[in-house]
Design an enzyme around this catalytic site. Structure first.
Site, short mmCIF file in Angstrom:
data_model
loop_
_atom_site.label_atom_id
_atom_site.label_comp_id
_atom_site.label_asym_id
_atom_site.label_seq_id
_atom_site.Cartn_x
_atom_site.Cartn_y
_atom_site.Cartn_z
N TYR A 150 0.86 -1.19 0.00
CA TYR A 150 0.00 0.00 0.00
C TYR A 150 0.89 1.22 0.00
O TYR A 150 1.90 1.27 0.71
CB TYR A 150 -0.89 -0.02 1.25
CG TYR A 150 -1.72 1.24 1.45
CD1 TYR A 150 -2.78 1.54 0.60
CD2 TYR A 150 -1.44 2.13 2.49
CE1 TYR A 150 -3.55 2.68 0.78
CE2 TYR A 150 -2.21 3.27 2.69
CZ TYR A 150 -3.27 3.55 1.83
OH TYR A 150 -4.02 4.68 2.01
N ASP A 245 9.33 2.79 -0.53
CA ASP A 245 8.33 3.49 0.28
C ASP A 245 8.57 3.07 1.73
O ASP A 245 8.20 1.98 2.14
CB ASP A 245 6.92 3.13 -0.18
CG ASP A 245 5.85 3.83 0.65
OD1 ASP A 245 6.20 4.47 1.66
OD2 ASP A 245 4.66 3.72 0.28
N LYS A 273 4.74 8.98 8.97
CA LYS A 273 4.60 8.42 10.32
C LYS A 273 5.67 8.92 11.30
O LYS A 273 5.60 10.03 11.76
CB LYS A 273 4.54 6.89 10.23
CG LYS A 273 3.34 6.45 9.34
CD LYS A 273 3.02 4.99 9.48
CE LYS A 273 1.99 4.55 8.43
NZ LYS A 273 0.62 4.62 8.81
N1 PLP Z 1 2.96 4.34 2.25
C1 PLP Z 1 2.88 3.39 3.18
C2 PLP Z 1 3.85 2.24 3.14
C3 PLP Z 1 1.92 3.46 4.20
O1 PLP Z 1 1.85 2.50 5.12
C4 PLP Z 1 1.04 4.57 4.21
C5 PLP Z 1 0.00 4.68 5.25
O2 PLP Z 1 -0.24 3.81 6.04
C6 PLP Z 1 1.17 5.54 3.23
C7 PLP Z 1 2.13 5.41 2.24
C8 PLP Z 1 0.27 6.75 3.22
O3 PLP Z 1 0.59 7.55 4.32
P1 PLP Z 1 -0.51 8.58 4.90
O4 PLP Z 1 -1.57 7.76 5.54
O5 PLP Z 1 0.28 9.43 5.86
O6 PLP Z 1 -1.00 9.37 3.74
#
Ligand code: PLP
Length: 436
Positions: A150, A245, A273
């Site tokens: 994700y 990511d 995060k």
């Molecule tokens: N990338 C990863 C690996 C994530 O786990 C998340 C959110 O859980 C995101 C991107 C998106 O981050 P945000 O919820 O701060 O937009």
């Protein structure tokens, strides 16, 4: 199955009914609605250390930790004090500010995989910007992503594999045009052959490969080091960029994230995060050369009204500074390993179909004995067991994210006694799940 309630959720239930009048489904982010588990979502009133209290006055040992940011637990003294001190001078000026410099310096001086960084306000924004940067640098359009990873709610990444092996994606959300989904190719994790085949066929138009190097949004699908290394090799061979990511793994599995943990150099990294210490911060980062393509230095446009505001920067600074304490990550990993080992031993003794993959301070309760490395290997039916586990744990004062696909996080605020207490509750709850 009918659930019996030992805790009351009267206040949470009433607030949820009210919230439904204001917000779609009563929430501001879907998984919070408790749709995969039982009862109304808990409305949390306050948190301290590894515990939080809901509006009914129930307290919970928290292993969700706001979905990962709270690596130092709730209401950490240092973060609170630094944020309050910064806040007393104003919240946002829309200008460069010293606090942004401080956080930028702290990160770059302690992270050998990146040379320049751009702060944004969420993980989604970081990923969206990183993809644009990869397209801007390569002059190519398509993106390879992996099933089970994700990357936030970026249009072209809300896609799943269509039919066929190496295939263009189909969108998983209404509102994403097919033409956007067609810019994304979705491949299975841990499958070098599918990757090579796709690159051979499409590399001329592929800008980047994006991966969660520690896939932690669909269970915890720990990858072979070899597969992760093959991403680097194949990206180089076919002249496409590699994006890690690290919104979850960044500053979590090591200060240098999964890149540092596995010793693999990606071209672009994204963060979220932990980097904001509980405040809305995201970032993308790369070599100085790649980042020179970002406006105003280069032609790839990206901007933000509240980007790098001093309050959020102070939260991130106070969080990351504490992550740099000697032995911080070893301590976190060891206590998580011991915590998991105790629960696993209980499951082994009773023959329960459970394994608990873990890395650093991330863990996942899988209702399977097999090592799961790809999304397709997860038994959907096992989520019924998670529903029972979640309910039993709430009754006993332990909070896991409300979905069996979510991982758990141990924070620096969980001490040995807290983890022993949680372990006893988890074992007792698993006894209920398996009718032991
Ligand atoms: N990338 C990863 C690996 C994530 O786990 C998340 C959110 O859980 C995101 C991107 C998106 O981050 P945000 O919820 O701060 O937009």
């Amino acid at each position: 199955m009918e659930f019996t309630n030992r805790i009351t959720r009267t206040a949470s239930a009433a607030l949820f009914e009210e919230a439904k009048r204001y917000f779609p489904g009563g929430v501001n982010s879907p998984v919070r609605a408790f749709k995969s588990v039982s009862g109304p979502p808990l409305f949390i009133r306050e948190g301290s250390g590894c515990r939080m209290m809901d509006e009914d006055g129930n307290t919970f040992l928290d292993f969700c930790c706001s979905w990962g940011p709270l690596i130092h637990g709730h209401n950490n003294d240092r973060i609170r004090e630094f944020v309050v001190e910064t806040l007393s001078k104003g919240t946002s000026f829309g200008t460069p500010n010293r606090m942004g410099n401080q956080l930028g310096q702290l990160i770059l001086e302690n992270h050998s995989y990146i040379e320049k960084i751009r702060f944004v306000s969420s993980g989604t924004e970081a990923v969206m910007s990183a993809i644009r940067l990869a397209r801007g640098v390569t002059g190519k359009n398509k993106v390879i992503k992996f099933d089970g990873c994700y990357h936030g709610h970026v249009d072209s990444l809300l896609v799943k594999a269509g039919s066929g092996l190496a295939t263009f994606g189909t969108s998983t959300s209404a509102g994403v045009p097919d033409s956007f989904a067609r810019e994304t190719l979705v491949l299975p994790l841990n499958d070098e052959e599918a990757l090579e085949q796709t690159l051979v066929e499409h590399a001329h138009d592929i800008a980047c490969i994006i991966v969660e190097p520690v896939p932690a949004n669909n269970g915890l699908l720990l990858q072979n080091q070899r597969f992760l290394e093959s991403l680097r090799l194949k990206a180089d061979k076919h002249n496409v960029l590699l994006i890690f990511d690290e919104v979850i793994s960044g500053f979590r599995v090591s200060f240098e994230g999964a890149a540092g943990y596995y010793g693999i150099q990606p071209d672009i990294m994204t963060f979220g995060k932990i980097i904001g210490g509980g405040f809305p911060v995201g970032a993308y980062a790369a070599s100085a050369e790649i980042m020179s393509h970002v406006a105003p230095e280069g032609p790839v446009y990206q901007a933000g009204t509240l980007s790098a505001n001093p309050v959020a920067m102070a939260g991130g600074y106070a969080a990351l500074e504490q992550c740099l304490a000697d032995g911080f990550y070893e301590i976190m990993a060891n206590k998580t390993k011991n915590f998991v080992a105790g629960i696993q031993a209980h499951c082994d003794k009773h023959g329960y179909e459970v394994s608990i993959p873990h890395i650093g301070s991330i863990f996942w309760v899988a209702f399977s004995r097999k090592q799961i490395r790809a999304a397709s290997e997860i038994d959907v039916a096992s989520m019924d067991k998670f529903k029972v586990l979640h309910h039993e744990l709430l009754q006993r004062g332990v909070y896991l994210g409300p979905s069996g696909y979510e991982v758990g996080f141990v924070s620096a605020a969980h001490n040995t006694a807290d983890l022993e207490e949680a372990s006893a509750h988890i074992c007792a709850s698993l006894d209920v799940v398996f009718g032991g």
